[in-house]
Design an enzyme around this catalytic site. Structure first.
Site, PDB file in Angstrom:
ATOM      1  N   LYS A 117       0.837  -1.188   0.000  1.00  0.00           N
ATOM      2  CA  LYS A 117       0.000   0.000   0.000  1.00  0.00           C
ATOM      3  C   LYS A 117       0.876   1.243   0.000  1.00  0.00           C
ATOM      4  O   LYS A 117       1.998   1.122   0.487  1.00  0.00           O
ATOM      5  CB  LYS A 117      -0.936   0.042   1.212  1.00  0.00           C
ATOM      6  CG  LYS A 117      -0.350  -0.294   2.577  1.00  0.00           C
ATOM      7  CD  LYS A 117       0.830   0.410   3.158  1.00  0.00           C
ATOM      8  CE  LYS A 117       0.887   1.857   3.401  1.00  0.00           C
ATOM      9  NZ  LYS A 117       2.148   2.301   4.045  1.00  0.00           N
ATOM     10  N   TYR A 172      -4.330   3.822   6.512  1.00  0.00           N
ATOM     11  CA  TYR A 172      -4.835   2.839   7.492  1.00  0.00           C
ATOM     12  C   TYR A 172      -6.142   3.335   8.113  1.00  0.00           C
ATOM     13  O   TYR A 172      -7.032   2.535   8.399  1.00  0.00           O
ATOM     14  CB  TYR A 172      -3.809   2.589   8.603  1.00  0.00           C
ATOM     15  CG  TYR A 172      -2.585   1.854   8.144  1.00  0.00           C
ATOM     16  CD1 TYR A 172      -2.644   0.505   7.826  1.00  0.00           C
ATOM     17  CD2 TYR A 172      -1.366   2.499   8.035  1.00  0.00           C
ATOM     18  CE1 TYR A 172      -1.521  -0.176   7.400  1.00  0.00           C
ATOM     19  CE2 TYR A 172      -0.236   1.831   7.613  1.00  0.00           C
ATOM     20  CZ  TYR A 172      -0.311   0.502   7.293  1.00  0.00           C
ATOM     21  OH  TYR A 172       0.798  -0.175   6.873  1.00  0.00           O
TER      22      TYR A 172
HETATM   23  P1  NDP Z   1      12.564   1.482   2.332  1.00  0.00           P
HETATM   24  O1  NDP Z   1      13.120   2.768   1.864  1.00  0.00           O
HETATM   25  O2  NDP Z   1      13.111   0.929   3.596  1.00  0.00           O
HETATM   26  O3  NDP Z   1      12.763   0.373   1.213  1.00  0.00           O
HETATM   27  C1  NDP Z   1      12.457   0.619  -0.132  1.00  0.00           C
HETATM   28  C2  NDP Z   1      13.429  -0.180  -1.006  1.00  0.00           C
HETATM   29  O4  NDP Z   1      13.044   0.014  -2.350  1.00  0.00           O
HETATM   30  C3  NDP Z   1      14.861   0.280  -0.936  1.00  0.00           C
HETATM   31  O5  NDP Z   1      15.600  -0.298   0.111  1.00  0.00           O
HETATM   32  C4  NDP Z   1      15.403  -0.161  -2.292  1.00  0.00           C
HETATM   33  O6  NDP Z   1      15.723  -1.541  -2.213  1.00  0.00           O
HETATM   34  C5  NDP Z   1      14.184  -0.055  -3.186  1.00  0.00           C
HETATM   35  N1  NDP Z   1      14.241   1.114  -4.067  1.00  0.00           N
HETATM   36  C6  NDP Z   1      14.243   1.062  -5.424  1.00  0.00           C
HETATM   37  N2  NDP Z   1      14.306   2.278  -5.939  1.00  0.00           N
HETATM   38  C7  NDP Z   1      14.364   3.154  -4.907  1.00  0.00           C
HETATM   39  C8  NDP Z   1      14.457   4.553  -4.835  1.00  0.00           C
HETATM   40  N3  NDP Z   1      14.502   5.336  -5.943  1.00  0.00           N
HETATM   41  N4  NDP Z   1      14.508   5.129  -3.623  1.00  0.00           N
HETATM   42  C9  NDP Z   1      14.437   4.384  -2.510  1.00  0.00           C
HETATM   43  N5  NDP Z   1      14.335   3.031  -2.513  1.00  0.00           N
HETATM   44  C10 NDP Z   1      14.310   2.412  -3.715  1.00  0.00           C
HETATM   45  O7  NDP Z   1      11.001   1.654   2.403  1.00  0.00           O
HETATM   46  P2  NDP Z   1       9.951   0.774   3.218  1.00  0.00           P
HETATM   47  O8  NDP Z   1      10.418  -0.611   3.252  1.00  0.00           O
HETATM   48  O9  NDP Z   1       9.638   1.439   4.490  1.00  0.00           O
HETATM   49  O10 NDP Z   1       8.642   0.927   2.272  1.00  0.00           O
HETATM   50  C11 NDP Z   1       8.535   0.263   1.043  1.00  0.00           C
HETATM   51  C12 NDP Z   1       7.068   0.116   0.659  1.00  0.00           C
HETATM   52  O11 NDP Z   1       6.429  -0.695   1.641  1.00  0.00           O
HETATM   53  C13 NDP Z   1       6.256   1.405   0.618  1.00  0.00           C
HETATM   54  O12 NDP Z   1       5.330   1.355  -0.428  1.00  0.00           O
HETATM   55  C14 NDP Z   1       5.523   1.447   1.938  1.00  0.00           C
HETATM   56  O13 NDP Z   1       4.296   2.144   1.864  1.00  0.00           O
HETATM   57  C15 NDP Z   1       5.313  -0.028   2.188  1.00  0.00           C
HETATM   58  N6  NDP Z   1       5.246  -0.324   3.621  1.00  0.00           N
HETATM   59  C16 NDP Z   1       4.182  -1.016   4.094  1.00  0.00           C
HETATM   60  C17 NDP Z   1       4.064  -1.304   5.419  1.00  0.00           C
HETATM   61  C18 NDP Z   1       2.916  -2.096   5.907  1.00  0.00           C
HETATM   62  O14 NDP Z   1       2.767  -2.237   7.120  1.00  0.00           O
HETATM   63  N7  NDP Z   1       2.106  -2.668   5.041  1.00  0.00           N
HETATM   64  C19 NDP Z   1       5.063  -0.852   6.386  1.00  0.00           C
HETATM   65  C20 NDP Z   1       6.177  -0.167   5.787  1.00  0.00           C
HETATM   66  C21 NDP Z   1       6.249   0.081   4.447  1.00  0.00           C
HETATM   67  P3  NDP Z   1      17.073  -2.110  -2.872  1.00  0.00           P
HETATM   68  O15 NDP Z   1      18.179  -1.326  -2.257  1.00  0.00           O
HETATM   69  O16 NDP Z   1      17.058  -3.531  -2.498  1.00  0.00           O
HETATM   70  O17 NDP Z   1      16.952  -1.885  -4.338  1.00  0.00           O
END
Ligand code: NDP
Length: 406
Positions: free
Chosen positions: A166, A254
């Site tokens: 989401k 949420y």
């Molecule tokens: P993070 O920033 O921790 O992780 C995102 C990952 O996406 C990065 O580590 C990277 O992985 C990849 N990525 C690819 N392109 C980009 C870019 N341009 N900038 C930044 N990251 C990029 O975010 P979250 O894990 O907190 O959130 C990710 C998604 O999950 C969001 O959509 C958020 O809304 C959702 N989410 C949902 C939750 C829930 O409870 N359902 C809780 C937290 C988040 P890599 O380095 O491996 O390429």
């Protein structure tokens, strides 16, 4: 132990002597010395080990590895590494088989930790080759919001089922394109609304729908936390281009989704306003937004989301006969719930479960049984549609009538 000891007169003598404290070398002549030195618990009865009928199972058996569906996790960020990948071990039907990452070193570390072979590590450049990988059934998109639509569509085109975080996407058009791509490829699409698989929220839905609270009149739903720009995962959330929206898209969703699944109604009118935020120029998205939704039943929802107030994840349903409070309602590992009716207030304690594992198993089951997931693309689309209307009302300062769902 030999049969002599186990049976008949010899054994009785041995027991009696033992219980009288008389067992000594002279009484155990002819017995094995080691046996005599070990205290023996030997009962005179017909008790013996024998099989019994299958007990009632609290949970169905987990599937053996070869029958589980293989998941590729796209984006190895905070949520993927701390919640989702570890939770795969709690599932009954899923296994981690591949990862997709733009950071080679991190990908190797994760692959080593989880025993993923090199051939199942993808970068964003090699991702499309995943179509040739029979180890992968489902791709889970856990990328910044603005990337959800592109990578969902690419996964569907590669012939994989998709679970997407989401908010589903940034715009209504993107959501529609995702749904179309998955339909065209005949692949399932599920939006990861974990709260809809979590025991406390499911019980809250049951209570509200059962009429235990009477008619829901006012629902209060607040989600907030401070944004921390020292964290990479909050840096992209502050950027319009990657986040698409602010606290509403991230956590206010949420409140919005919670009100919808609790009431099982769709709003007909929205009024919204925004309060100024921190003033930090790095934050390009809204930090604070409040909105009211009016439902066909006459119920009203008062909601807020914020990047400025302390950690809050609360939903309260006020009905004509009772009040249900869930606080925190949407935490990862803790939920608390109270039901107040008249003068009595009861804290409801439920057996907890890993909501991430439950939602992933639901997706796997939907694929295996070829049925639509409970939170399909159109559920995500409806939230994005409503969030766009919330922004519209906040911008214009006027109430917005929600057009009926197509
Ligand atoms: P993070 O920033 O921790 O992780 C995102 C990952 O996406 C990065 O580590 C990277 O992985 C990849 N990525 C690819 N392109 C980009 C870019 N341009 N900038 C930044 N990251 C990029 O975010 P979250 O894990 O907190 O959130 C990710 C998604 O999950 C969001 O959509 C958020 O809304 C959702 N989410 C949902 C939750 C829930 O409870 N359902 C809780 C937290 C988040 P890599 O380095 O491996 O390429």
């Amino acid at each position: 132990m030999n049969d002599n000891i186990e049976s008949g007169f010899t054994r009785r003598k041995f027991i009696q002597a033992g219980s009288a404290g008389l067992v000594g070398v002279s009484l155990v002549q002819g017995f094995n010395k080691a046996v005599a030195q070990t205290p023996q618990i030997v009962r005179e009865s017909s008790a013996r080990a024998q099989g019994q009928p299958m007990p009632n199972l609290e949970n169905p058996f987990p599937l053996p590895p070869e029958r589980r569906l293989g998941w590729a996790i796209a984006g190895l960020g905070n949520f993927a590494l701390n919640q989702i990948i570890p939770s795969l071990a709690d599932t009954r039907m899923c296994k981690l088989t591949a990862i997709v990452s733009g950071n080679t070193e991190k990908a190797r570390t994760v692959a080593n930790a989880y025993g993923i072979p090199d051939r199942n590590i993808y970068s964003y450049d090699t991702f499309d080759q995943i179509r040739n990988n029979p180890d992968v059934d489902i791709v889970y998109i856990i990328l910044p919001n603005a990337l959800h639509s592109e990578w969902t569509i690419r996964a569907a085109k590669a012939g994989k089922h998709v679970m997407c975080e989401k908010p589903m996407a940034v715009t209504v058009e993107e959501c529609q394109a995702m749904i179309e791509a998955c339909n065209k490829a005949n692949r399932k699409l599920m939006i990861a609304y974990r709260a809809q698989y979590e025991p406390y929220n499911l019980e809250a839905i049951r209570l509200v729908q059962s009429g235990k609270l009477g008619e829901p009149k006012v629902i209060i739903a607040d989600h907030g936390r401070p944004l921390d720009l020292s964290l990479p995962s909050d840096q992209w959330r502050a950027q319009k281009e990657l986040a698409g929206g602010g606290s509403l898209y991230d956590i206010g969703i949420y409140s919005l989704n919670g009100v919808r699944y609790l009431t099982k109604e769709e709003p007909v009118e929205i009024r919204a306003s925004m309060r100024p935020g921190s003033g930090d120029p790095r934050v390009e998205v809204e930090e604070n937004i409040e909105w009211t939704m009016r439902f066909p039943s006459g119920a009203i929802a008062n909601c807020s989301s914020s990047y400025n107030y302390a950690d809050t994840k609360r939903i309260i349903v006020q009905g004509t006969k009772g009040v249900l409070t869930i606080d925190p309602a949407t935490d990862y590992y803790e939920r608390k719930m109270w039901l107040k009716r008249g003068n009595s207030e009861e804290k409801l304690l439920l057996r907890d479960a890993n909501q991430f594992a439950l939602e992933m198993d639901h997706m796997a089951e939907s694929v295996m049984q070829n049925k639509e997931p409970k939170t399909p693309g159109r559920e995500g689309l409806q939230d994005v549609r409503l969030m766009q209307l919330i922004y519209e009302s906040a911008k214009t300062g006027r109430p917005v009538t929600v057009p009926p769902l197509a």
